[in-house]
Enzyme design. Structure first.
Site, short mmCIF file in Angstrom:
data_model
loop_
_atom_site.label_atom_id
_atom_site.label_comp_id
_atom_site.label_asym_id
_atom_site.label_seq_id
_atom_site.Cartn_x
_atom_site.Cartn_y
_atom_site.Cartn_z
N ALA A 167 -66.36 15.95 90.80
CA ALA A 167 -65.57 14.73 90.99
C ALA A 167 -66.43 13.69 91.70
O ALA A 167 -67.31 14.03 92.52
CB ALA A 167 -64.31 15.00 91.80
N GLU B 31 -63.97 24.78 81.85
CA GLU B 31 -62.73 24.38 81.18
C GLU B 31 -62.41 22.96 81.58
O GLU B 31 -62.60 22.59 82.74
CB GLU B 31 -61.55 25.27 81.61
CG GLU B 31 -61.54 26.64 80.99
CD GLU B 31 -61.98 27.70 81.97
OE1 GLU B 31 -62.03 27.38 83.19
OE2 GLU B 31 -62.29 28.81 81.54
N ASN C 171 -58.87 14.85 78.97
CA ASN C 171 -59.86 14.25 79.88
C ASN C 171 -61.11 13.85 79.09
O ASN C 171 -62.19 14.43 79.22
CB ASN C 171 -60.20 15.23 81.00
CG ASN C 171 -60.92 14.57 82.16
OD1 ASN C 171 -61.37 13.43 82.04
ND2 ASN C 171 -61.05 15.28 83.28
N TYR D 148 -69.79 15.89 79.66
CA TYR D 148 -70.33 17.23 79.41
C TYR D 148 -71.08 17.29 78.09
O TYR D 148 -72.12 17.95 77.99
CB TYR D 148 -69.19 18.26 79.43
CG TYR D 148 -68.48 18.38 80.76
CD1 TYR D 148 -69.19 18.40 81.95
CD2 TYR D 148 -67.09 18.45 80.84
CE1 TYR D 148 -68.56 18.50 83.17
CE2 TYR D 148 -66.43 18.54 82.06
CZ TYR D 148 -67.17 18.56 83.21
OH TYR D 148 -66.53 18.66 84.42
#
Ligand SMILES: CC(C)(COP(=O)(O)OP(=O)(O)OC[C@H]1O[C@@H](n2cnc3c(N)ncnc32)[C@H](O)[C@@H]1OP(=O)(O)O)[C@@H](O)C(=O)NCCC(=O)NCCS
Length: 156
Positions: free
Chosen positions: A73, A106, A111, A118
């Site tokens: 985050a 995961e 999102n 990623y």
């Protein structure tokens, strides 16, 4: 944006919790962070802005066959400046002495920003965990990154 990367410590957790609560519908609790920092198989890095302010973090943990990306985050006002990328690339470097281990995670199927992050780091979708998230029963996308993928690799 230039940030300094350091191992996270217990003294960082007040700020970590602020970022966490602003970032997730079901944030980790303090005890989850403490447990993760104490696990010998886990690595946690913080990104610090020039004034020394903690602005992002990433946790990975070594399981039998892979490193699991547990949590990433960045404080909202510092996003889109490459901080999550910098954190994850450093974690790939630090764990590269373990050449047979891939990386997995995961992520909520909704999102899209994290999925894009990623993918840019070389992760590929490998399946779904149906109803994985307890708050809204959303599916989790399972992603995998091979150990040999060079950081920053683009996917088609
Ligand atoms: C996902 C998150 C960690 C990304 O952090 P970040 O520091 O902004 O990411 P980066 O700046 O390294 O972004 C790298 C790339 O990811 C993609 N990306 C990141 N945020 C994006 C967004 N809001 N929209 C579209 N693409 C995005 C882009 O391709 C971006 O590259 P670009 O800025 O050159 O286009 C951050 O948005 C966040 O903290 N979100 C809330 C917590 C969360 O969802 N964590 C992941 C849970 S699995």
């Amino acid at each position: 944006m230039n940030v300094e990367l350091r191992r996270l410590e217990l003294g960082d957790l007040d700020t970590v919790e602020e970022i966490e609560q602003a970032s997730y519908p079901t944030p980790w609790s303090r005890s989850m962070f403490v447990a993760e920092l104490r696990k010998p198989s886990s690595l946690a890095l913080g990104a610090y802005a020039e004034a020394g302010e903690l602005v992002g973090y990433a946790f990975v943990s070594r399981y039998v066959d892979a490193w699991h990306v547990m949590n990433v985050a960045v404080a909202a006002e510092y996003r889109r400046r490459g901080i999550a990328t910098t954190l994850l690339e450093r974690l790939f470097e630090v764990t590269a002495s373990d050449p047979r281990s891939g990386y997995t995670l995961e992520v909520r199927v909704s999102n899209t920003q994290a999925i894009r992050l990623y993918e840019r780091l070389g992760f590929e979708a490998r399946g779904l965990r149906r109803g994985y998230y307890t708050d809204n029963h959303e599916d989790a996308l399972i992603m995998w990154r091979e150990p040999a993928v060079s950081a920053g690799a683009e996917t088609a």
